[in-house]
Write a protein that holds these residues in place. Sequence first.
Motif, PDB file in Angstrom:
ATOM      1  N   ARG A  84       0.855  -1.193   0.000  1.00 61.56           N
ATOM      2  CA  ARG A  84       0.000   0.000   0.000  1.00 61.56           C
ATOM      3  C   ARG A  84       0.885   1.235   0.000  1.00 61.56           C
ATOM      4  N   LEU A  85       0.808   1.971  -1.100  1.00 61.21           N
ATOM      5  CA  LEU A  85       1.685   3.135  -1.261  1.00 61.21           C
ATOM      6  C   LEU A  85       0.856   4.414  -1.311  1.00 61.21           C
ATOM      7  N   PHE A  86       1.533   5.532  -1.092  1.00 59.90           N
ATOM      8  CA  PHE A  86       0.848   6.828  -1.161  1.00 59.90           C
ATOM      9  C   PHE A  86       0.647   7.214  -2.630  1.00 59.90           C
ATOM     10  N   PHE A  97      10.750   9.841   2.316  1.00 58.81           N
ATOM     11  CA  PHE A  97       9.794   9.952   3.431  1.00 58.81           C
ATOM     12  C   PHE A  97      10.108   8.914   4.517  1.00 58.81           C
ATOM     13  N   THR A  98      10.364   7.671   4.080  1.00 58.56           N
ATOM     14  CA  THR A  98      10.659   6.614   5.049  1.00 58.56           C
ATOM     15  C   THR A  98      11.945   6.931   5.804  1.00 58.56           C
ATOM     16  N   LEU A 101      11.116   9.267   8.463  1.00 58.04           N
ATOM     17  CA  LEU A 101      10.363   8.619   9.545  1.00 58.04           C
ATOM     18  C   LEU A 101      11.311   7.963  10.542  1.00 58.04           C
ATOM     19  N   TYR A 102      12.372   7.351   9.995  1.00 61.86           N
ATOM     20  CA  TYR A 102      13.302   6.603  10.850  1.00 61.86           C
ATOM     21  C   TYR A 102      14.573   7.400  11.143  1.00 61.86           C
TER      22      TYR A 102
ATOM     23  N   GLU B  94      -5.064   3.460   3.806  1.00 63.97           N
ATOM     24  CA  GLU B  94      -4.357   2.185   4.001  1.00 63.97           C
ATOM     25  C   GLU B  94      -2.844   2.396   3.904  1.00 63.97           C
ATOM     26  N   ALA B  95      -2.417   3.312   3.029  1.00 58.48           N
ATOM     27  CA  ALA B  95      -0.982   3.587   2.908  1.00 58.48           C
ATOM     28  C   ALA B  95      -0.452   4.206   4.200  1.00 58.48           C
ATOM     29  N   GLU B  96      -1.221   5.111   4.766  1.00 58.42           N
ATOM     30  CA  GLU B  96      -0.789   5.732   6.023  1.00 58.42           C
ATOM     31  C   GLU B  96      -0.632   4.670   7.107  1.00 58.42           C
ATOM     32  N   PHE B  99       2.527   2.529   6.488  1.00 55.62           N
ATOM     33  CA  PHE B  99       3.810   3.181   6.747  1.00 55.62           C
ATOM     34  C   PHE B  99       3.918   3.742   8.174  1.00 55.62           C
ATOM     35  N   LEU B 100       2.817   4.314   8.651  1.00 54.34           N
ATOM     36  CA  LEU B 100       2.929   5.075   9.903  1.00 54.34           C
ATOM     37  C   LEU B 100       2.720   4.231  11.165  1.00 54.34           C
TER      38      LEU B 100
END
Lengths: 244, 575
Positions: A84-86, A97-98, A101-102, B94-96, B99-100
């Motif tokens: 599932r991607l943006f 972005f990842t 996040l990390y 679902e993507a959020e 990833f989040l």
Amino acid sequence: MIATDGLTKFYGDFAAVRGLSFAVRGGEVMGLVGPNGAGKTTALRCLAGIIPPTSGAVIIAGHDMALDPLGAKQELAFFPDEPRLFDYLTVRQHLEFTGRLYQMKDTRQHAEELLGMLDLKDKADVLPAELSRGMKQKVALACGFLHRPKVMFFDEPLTGLDPLAIRRTKDIIMQQAKQGVAILISSHLLHLLEEVCSHVLIIKRGEKAAYGTLTQIRSQFSTDGTEVSLEEIFIRIAGEDGGK
Amino acid sequence: MNAALRYLLLRSLVNSVRTRLLRLRQPKYLIGAVLGGAYFYFYFYKLLGQNLGSPRPALPPEALTAVWALALFGATLFLSWVLPASRAALAFSEAEMAFLFPAPLSRRALVIHKLLRSQFAMLMLSALMTLITGRFREGPQAWFAMGTLWVALNTLNMHRIGASFALQRLRERGLADWKRRLAFLLAAAALALGIEWTRRSFTVPPAQDTAALLHQLVNNGPLRYLLAPFKIMVAPFVAHDLAGFALAILPALGIMAAHFIWVIAADTSFEEASIAAAQRRATFLTAVQSGGMRITSRSAKSRTPLWRLRPTGFAPLALMWKSALKMGGRRTLAWWSAMFATLAVTAWFVRNHANQQGADGFSIAAVIIGIICYIAVLLSLVLVGQTASGQLRHGMTMMDLLKTYPIPGWKLALGELLGPVIAGTLLQWCALAVGGYLATTLIRDPAAMAGLTVAFCIGGLLLPVFNVGMAILPSVAALMFPGWFKPQDAAQRGIEQTGLRLVMGVGQLLAIVLAMLPPLFFGACAWFASARLGLPLPWQAATSAMTAAFVFALEAALGIAWLGTLYDQYDGSEE
């Protein structure tokens, strides 16, 4: 790397996972097997800190998920069954972005390495709408590998992939294990699990039905000394009550 | 705010705008954007902003504040504390979630991300509400109103989230939803008693002076204290100058900030319910995109078919049988039959009593029920065709399977359209019959009554063919121009999509007008011919209507044949 003690998850009165205890050390690959509705995805979500368990402890790379969730999550990567991607981030932007996040300092350099390793360089600046499912899966893998996690959870990672992509994903998983990553894979593709897993945990109705190395499990279910396949073991366990 | 989440919001916004602009190179989106933009400009700005919005309500500022405060109080109470039934959930994509949720982010960071992500929608809603209340004609006061609305909407949103967290904690401690609702019901009853007691205690203003009564009520008794924070929230709405607005907005911002702290301080688990909500939303969107939109989630229980399907016979009947099952089978038929039986008995009771002297209430009820029936019929003129066409277009998403059936395209088209058309026509006939029956309450003249009966019969006769016609046109558009009218676009939003829907609507209207010309022409011919033959008026009308219906049916049959040919020739890969 992954240790859990008495992991239990209730949805109302229904126990999706009950009293699950096991450990996966660095470099080990554990296959999580069970019939549909056995509680595999719930167990993985609890282990990855996505949903809180009702009771029990989860330790990820030395961090207690209940006491130090951010520390534990910094060390893990979770790969859901569907990539599932943006919609409005390009492949490269997903990695950037990842990285943020990390809090990765070498995001750019490592991202380029991953793009090359996963053959994504020529797709780096396109949006997910232009990618095939296999490509999206690769982007999800790249994002998961970016922060060099010590623990990886895969939920049905090989579903919907063509044979070449399955082979490549399998090789990548093995490669990560060789680098010392503790891996837990949930899958129904039992012959593939036999190829990549060192350990197997079979669960049924949320409870542990069998647990150990592949050799241990095989000998446990072998009646006349002949080697039994994981598929045969699974059918015996699930078939006791029709897998319900 | 977390740097990664800020990156996600900004980058997504930039890429979204860029993608939308770039796709304007395609004529489909360019035309859609131009028409959609024109629609928004003329409808919202010109029509609503200047006509509907004026004149401004004659209420004095205090009364206006009271009305807004009351509305905000009611919305807060109902939406946050009474209505919610499910567990606390925040709407993430679902993507959020992928990833989040597994990332090293605190719940607080996720909640802040969620609140920030909703700001664009909040701003748009505030602007729209300011527009339709006609405030943009008042210069700087429009910005005061927009600012107030933005603060109020954000506070209401945060209150709803905070309340959902609080309710979840109460639920975890064993408070059932029905007990909570009962408690609020009792509290509402106590409040009503308090208000009535207050009303009796002060000098009653003249009955027609609603503003004065309202002013007294909200400034005395329990409402004085209950509405105090809500009055603070809406006070900037009636500010006359910048200084007044600045003074009024500060306390409102304070309340909003308090809500923000309340929401982010609550460490309530929302992840599970959010995952479930996202999965439901994804299922719904998939259904919409495949053309099989459902407004509500339906039971997965098996349904009893309306009739036993024979192994051989006319193929479209099998598709009709499937449509009837999809609509709910016998259970739905029983439900609608009970509904109309109740409506018919009510109509009979109301009409009989309306004819008695001094029964004005029954006469009014008859008029209201009748109007509701007519409105339902009018709306259904579009909805039945759209539903039937939606079913056919849903079939297009499964073309790989349908094309393997040994059935010609026209039979597939007929079968897919007939189910919704027959069901819709039956409902229309029932509504028309009840509406017509109640019309006799007002019409006493026998000639007028006969005319009305004939008109209703003609309408009833034309309805089924009209519905088929309305269903054929969007289906033809979808088959002839698959790149322009994709079922998958149904869930898309944006000005260009509005424009494309406008194109489809206008095209449909023009086509139905054109399609009605031959039936009207031949119907008129039949009217004059029967007049020359000396037939009485009702027979003239009947002959004319039947001729028109026959021509319309002929057109519908040709339309089905055309649709079938298009269906057979359809190449999905050309999309």
